[in-house]
Scaffold this active site. Structure first.
Site, PDB file in Angstrom:
ATOM      1  N   ASN A 208      17.654  77.895 -48.754  1.00 12.01           N
ATOM      2  CA  ASN A 208      16.483  78.501 -48.096  1.00 12.01           C
ATOM      3  C   ASN A 208      16.444  78.033 -46.642  1.00 12.01           C
ATOM      4  O   ASN A 208      17.338  77.327 -46.190  1.00 12.01           O
ATOM      5  CB  ASN A 208      15.206  78.132 -48.856  1.00 12.01           C
ATOM      6  CG  ASN A 208      15.028  76.630 -48.917  1.00 12.01           C
ATOM      7  OD1 ASN A 208      14.864  75.980 -47.908  1.00 12.01           O
ATOM      8  ND2 ASN A 208      15.094  76.074 -50.124  1.00 12.01           N
ATOM      9  N   ASP A 277      14.146  76.713 -56.954  1.00 12.70           N
ATOM     10  CA  ASP A 277      13.646  76.749 -58.328  1.00 12.70           C
ATOM     11  C   ASP A 277      14.757  77.110 -59.321  1.00 12.70           C
ATOM     12  O   ASP A 277      14.674  76.779 -60.494  1.00 12.70           O
ATOM     13  CB  ASP A 277      12.503  77.765 -58.435  1.00 12.70           C
ATOM     14  CG  ASP A 277      11.241  77.236 -57.766  1.00 12.70           C
ATOM     15  OD1 ASP A 277      10.907  76.062 -58.007  1.00 12.70           O
ATOM     16  OD2 ASP A 277      10.612  77.983 -56.990  1.00 12.70           O
ATOM     17  N   LYS A 287      37.382  80.075 -55.561  1.00 18.10           N
ATOM     18  CA  LYS A 287      36.635  81.070 -54.783  1.00 18.10           C
ATOM     19  C   LYS A 287      36.624  82.419 -55.520  1.00 18.10           C
ATOM     20  O   LYS A 287      37.687  82.894 -55.958  1.00 18.10           O
ATOM     21  CB  LYS A 287      37.292  81.227 -53.411  1.00 18.10           C
ATOM     22  CG  LYS A 287      36.549  82.162 -52.501  1.00 18.10           C
ATOM     23  CD  LYS A 287      37.277  82.322 -51.180  1.00 18.10           C
ATOM     24  CE  LYS A 287      36.631  83.445 -50.410  1.00 18.10           C
ATOM     25  NZ  LYS A 287      37.450  83.905 -49.302  1.00 18.10           N
ATOM     26  N   PHE A 321       3.528  70.145 -51.196  1.00 21.33           N
ATOM     27  CA  PHE A 321       3.345  71.219 -50.217  1.00 21.33           C
ATOM     28  C   PHE A 321       3.303  72.540 -50.979  1.00 21.33           C
ATOM     29  O   PHE A 321       3.840  72.643 -52.092  1.00 21.33           O
ATOM     30  CB  PHE A 321       4.521  71.249 -49.237  1.00 21.33           C
ATOM     31  CG  PHE A 321       4.335  70.364 -48.038  1.00 21.33           C
ATOM     32  CD1 PHE A 321       4.392  68.982 -48.159  1.00 21.33           C
ATOM     33  CD2 PHE A 321       4.107  70.906 -46.779  1.00 21.33           C
ATOM     34  CE1 PHE A 321       4.220  68.163 -47.056  1.00 21.33           C
ATOM     35  CE2 PHE A 321       3.939  70.095 -45.668  1.00 21.33           C
ATOM     36  CZ  PHE A 321       4.001  68.724 -45.801  1.00 21.33           C
ATOM     37  N   LYS A 335      -1.411  75.129 -57.777  1.00 17.93           N
ATOM     38  CA  LYS A 335      -0.292  74.166 -57.860  1.00 17.93           C
ATOM     39  C   LYS A 335      -0.815  72.731 -57.915  1.00 17.93           C
ATOM     40  O   LYS A 335      -0.291  71.898 -58.656  1.00 17.93           O
ATOM     41  CB  LYS A 335       0.626  74.316 -56.637  1.00 17.93           C
ATOM     42  CG  LYS A 335       1.576  75.499 -56.760  1.00 17.93           C
ATOM     43  CD  LYS A 335       2.476  75.647 -55.555  1.00 17.93           C
ATOM     44  CE  LYS A 335       3.265  76.948 -55.695  1.00 17.93           C
ATOM     45  NZ  LYS A 335       3.902  77.389 -54.473  1.00 17.93           N
ATOM     46  N   LYS A 339       0.202  70.794 -61.301  1.00 14.71           N
ATOM     47  CA  LYS A 339       1.236  69.765 -61.179  1.00 14.71           C
ATOM     48  C   LYS A 339       0.633  68.367 -60.994  1.00 14.71           C
ATOM     49  O   LYS A 339       1.347  67.425 -60.660  1.00 14.71           O
ATOM     50  CB  LYS A 339       2.183  70.116 -60.032  1.00 14.71           C
ATOM     51  CG  LYS A 339       2.840  71.503 -60.219  1.00 14.71           C
ATOM     52  CD  LYS A 339       3.950  71.743 -59.242  1.00 14.71           C
ATOM     53  CE  LYS A 339       4.503  73.165 -59.413  1.00 14.71           C
ATOM     54  NZ  LYS A 339       5.741  73.388 -58.686  1.00 14.71           N
TER      55      LYS A 339
HETATM   56  O1  PMT Z   1      11.713  71.951 -43.268  1.00 13.47           O
HETATM   57  P1  PMT Z   1      10.948  72.780 -42.254  1.00 13.47           P
HETATM   58  O2  PMT Z   1      11.792  73.841 -41.613  1.00 13.47           O
HETATM   59  O3  PMT Z   1      10.200  71.924 -41.269  1.00 13.47           O
HETATM   60  O4  PMT Z   1       9.831  73.603 -43.072  1.00 13.47           O
HETATM   61  C1  PMT Z   1       8.791  72.920 -43.694  1.00 13.47           C
HETATM   62  C2  PMT Z   1       8.464  73.507 -45.070  1.00 13.47           C
HETATM   63  C3  PMT Z   1       7.972  74.926 -44.904  1.00 13.47           C
HETATM   64  C4  PMT Z   1       9.714  73.500 -45.970  1.00 13.47           C
HETATM   65  C5  PMT Z   1       7.354  72.584 -45.693  1.00 13.47           C
HETATM   66  O5  PMT Z   1       6.237  72.600 -44.852  1.00 13.47           O
HETATM   67  C6  PMT Z   1       6.963  73.073 -47.091  1.00 13.47           C
HETATM   68  O6  PMT Z   1       6.091  73.899 -47.273  1.00 13.47           O
HETATM   69  N1  PMT Z   1       7.657  72.528 -48.139  1.00 13.47           N
HETATM   70  C7  PMT Z   1       7.498  72.945 -49.536  1.00 13.47           C
HETATM   71  C8  PMT Z   1       8.167  74.254 -49.750  1.00 13.47           C
HETATM   72  C9  PMT Z   1       8.143  74.677 -51.199  1.00 13.47           C
HETATM   73  O7  PMT Z   1       9.122  74.555 -51.865  1.00 13.47           O
HETATM   74  O8  PMT Z   1       6.970  75.050 -51.619  1.00 13.47           O
HETATM   75  P2  PMT Z   1       6.699  75.515 -53.159  1.00 13.47           P
HETATM   76  O9  PMT Z   1       5.344  76.088 -53.074  1.00 13.47           O
HETATM   77  O10 PMT Z   1       7.820  76.345 -53.669  1.00 13.47           O
HETATM   78  O11 PMT Z   1       6.698  74.155 -53.993  1.00 13.47           O
HETATM   79  C10 PMT Z   1       5.528  73.406 -54.275  1.00 13.47           C
HETATM   80  C11 PMT Z   1       5.822  71.920 -54.322  1.00 13.47           C
HETATM   81  O12 PMT Z   1       6.662  71.649 -55.445  1.00 13.47           O
HETATM   82  C12 PMT Z   1       6.527  71.385 -53.115  1.00 13.47           C
HETATM   83  O13 PMT Z   1       5.988  70.122 -52.784  1.00 13.47           O
HETATM   84  C13 PMT Z   1       7.975  71.249 -53.574  1.00 13.47           C
HETATM   85  O14 PMT Z   1       8.669  70.163 -52.897  1.00 13.47           O
HETATM   86  C14 PMT Z   1       7.811  70.940 -55.052  1.00 13.47           C
HETATM   87  N2  PMT Z   1       8.912  71.422 -55.906  1.00 13.47           N
HETATM   88  C15 PMT Z   1       9.231  72.740 -55.950  1.00 13.47           C
HETATM   89  C16 PMT Z   1      10.230  73.179 -56.802  1.00 13.47           C
HETATM   90  C17 PMT Z   1      10.893  72.248 -57.619  1.00 13.47           C
HETATM   91  N3  PMT Z   1      11.864  72.628 -58.436  1.00 13.47           N
HETATM   92  N4  PMT Z   1      10.561  70.951 -57.554  1.00 13.47           N
HETATM   93  C18 PMT Z   1       9.586  70.511 -56.716  1.00 13.47           C
HETATM   94  O15 PMT Z   1       9.290  69.315 -56.671  1.00 13.47           O
END
Ligand code: PMT
Length: 403
Positions: A208, A277, A287, A321, A335, A339
């Site tokens: 991503n 995810d 390849k 986040f 969330k 979580k």
């Molecule tokens: O890195 P930059 O370019 O500065 O950009 C910053 C950012 C946009 C990446 C950052 O600000 C941000 O939003 N990070 C979380 C992005 C994300 O994956 O959001 P989500 O809504 O999909 O996930 C929710 C939370 O679960 C997040 O804290 C994530 O780290 C966590 N997660 C998600 C999936 C997973 N399999 N395991 C996790 O722990």
């Protein structure tokens, strides 16, 4: 963050003196006021005029001049400063400070200084390794001077070893730390940053747009406030922040393992990483060749790292986040609850200056009690400050951090 801070920069006579020009420029760019003191030997390596032009101030080189010019310079400069920096610091100035010698303007000013003093040694590797120099360095450490580790690499005398002036951004960061209240001292903060990469074959992967900037800003600011930081980072193009512990990972599974192995020691966990995810179900060892058949990639779920921590955490402040493209606050709240986080930082891809790759972000911080703090666009460093302010508030409420 150095806006309005007053720095007295001492430059001594070594080849790295020319780098003091870059340091002066960097400090001015950060908004600091800089006054430069040069030893006589330093003026052999770089002209005071260069430093005068870059610092927008007269450069102090002499102890004795008409008073209208200097106004008791050593005392006035010692009182003016919020912090002192000597870069580069030769073995000679280190020895003089350690021995209580004040025989020129710089050594006299440092003797009169009561504010934090950062010393950045730079010299030939054999000089640095000299037991007398080492003893002097240790003596200064005991007197609470902050001594930066010299860099290792090619030296001006064509040898390789320890003795290089630390990189300028590292010196600036250390000055920031010196001038920041240490209100997170004793906290152990684990931060995840950047994207993950989920390989499909040896040359292709799913990822991503995360650059790591938000997570790295959090790591820097947490360290500035005195926290011990473990940064678990996916692949990024950023230079690594100087924190206690850095673990580089590639995939979500590797990030999962690194977090699980390390989180129990933490008092705070902040998950700024954009974790994939899903990953390709099958990794193809060679390849994948093109043919004319349509292709589909079968995916399987990656572990939800934050959900797992949320289930098991005890006395840890857990910050997640939420990156959304619609229903930002509603999705973030869901969330937070689902979580079992203590705090969620919502940012939207739809808002100007927010989200991936930018140096700025526009965040909304939501806690479990429903308190919502919507902030304007600000730098990711400023956003990190706001998030950590809220973390500190929660730590105080919990009262039982593992400090
Ligand atoms: O890195 P930059 O370019 O500065 O950009 C910053 C950012 C946009 C990446 C950052 O600000 C941000 O939003 N990070 C979380 C992005 C994300 O994956 O959001 P989500 O809504 O999909 O996930 C929710 C939370 O679960 C997040 O804290 C994530 O780290 C966590 N997660 C998600 C999936 C997973 N399999 N395991 C996790 O722990």
């Amino acid at each position: 963050m150095l806006k309005g801070k007053k720095i007295v920069l001492g430059i001594t006579g070594g080849i790295a003196a020319y780098k003091a020009a870059e340091l002066t420029r960097a400090l001015i760019k950060e908004g600091a006021q800089v006054r430069v003191i040069m030893t006589k030997n330093a003026t052999e390596f770089i002209s005071p005029l260069t430093l005068q032009t870059l610092s927008n101030n007269i450069v102090y080189t002499e102890m004795y001049l008409p008073s209208e010019q200097y106004d008791m310079a050593h005392i006035a400069l010692a009182e003016f400063a919020d912090a002192f920096v000597i870069a580069p610091a030769t073995g000679n100035i280190i020895g003089k400070i350690a021995s209580g010698i004040a025989d020129d303007l710089l050594s006299t000013t440092i003797m009169a200084a009561v504010k934090p003093t950062l010393i950045c040694p730079a010299m030939n590797d054999k000089m640095l390794a000299n037991p007398i120099v080492q003893e002097n360095i240790n003596k200064l450490k005991n007197y609470k001077y902050i001594i930066m580790e010299s860099g290792v690499g090619e030296l001006a005398c064509k040898t390789k070893g320890a003795g290089r002036l630390p990189e300028i951004p590292e010196i600036v960061e250390e000055i920031e730390r010196l001038l920041t209240p240490q209100n997170l001292a004793g906290e152990k903060i684990l931060i995840t940053a950047g994207p993950t990469e989920e390989p499909l074959d040896p040359v292709r992967f799913i990822t991503n747009l995360s650059s790591g900037k938000m997570g790295y800003a959090l790591a820097k600011v947490a360290r500035r406030h005195g926290a011990q930081v473990t940064l678990i980072t996916g692949p990024t193009n950023l230079s690594l922040p100087s924190v206690e512990n850095i673990i580089k990972v590639r995939t979500a599974q590797e990030m999962h393992k690194a977090v699980i192995d390390n989180y129990k020691k933490s008092t705070v966990i902040i998950k700024a990483a954009a974790v994939a995810d899903y990953r390709p179900k099958i990794f193809v060892k060679e390849k994948i060749k093109k043919d004319n058949k349509p292709r589909a990639i079968e995916l399987e779920r990656n572990p939800d790292i934050i959900a797992e921590i949320g289930q098991n955490k005890k006395n840890i402040v857990l910050v997640g986040f939420a990156m959304e493209t619609k229903n930002l606050l509603a999705n973030a709240r869901e969330k937070l609850k689902k979580k079992n986080m203590d705090l969620i930082v919502a940012n939207s891809l739809r808002e100007e200056g927010a989200g991936f790759q930018t140096d700025t972000n526009k965040i909304t911080i939501i806690d479990r009690e429903g308190d919502v703090q919507s902030l304007p666009v600000m730098t990711k460093i400023e956003a990190a400050e706001k998030i950590l302010e809220k973390v500190e508030e929660l730590l105080k409420k919990k009262g039982g951090s593992k400090k």
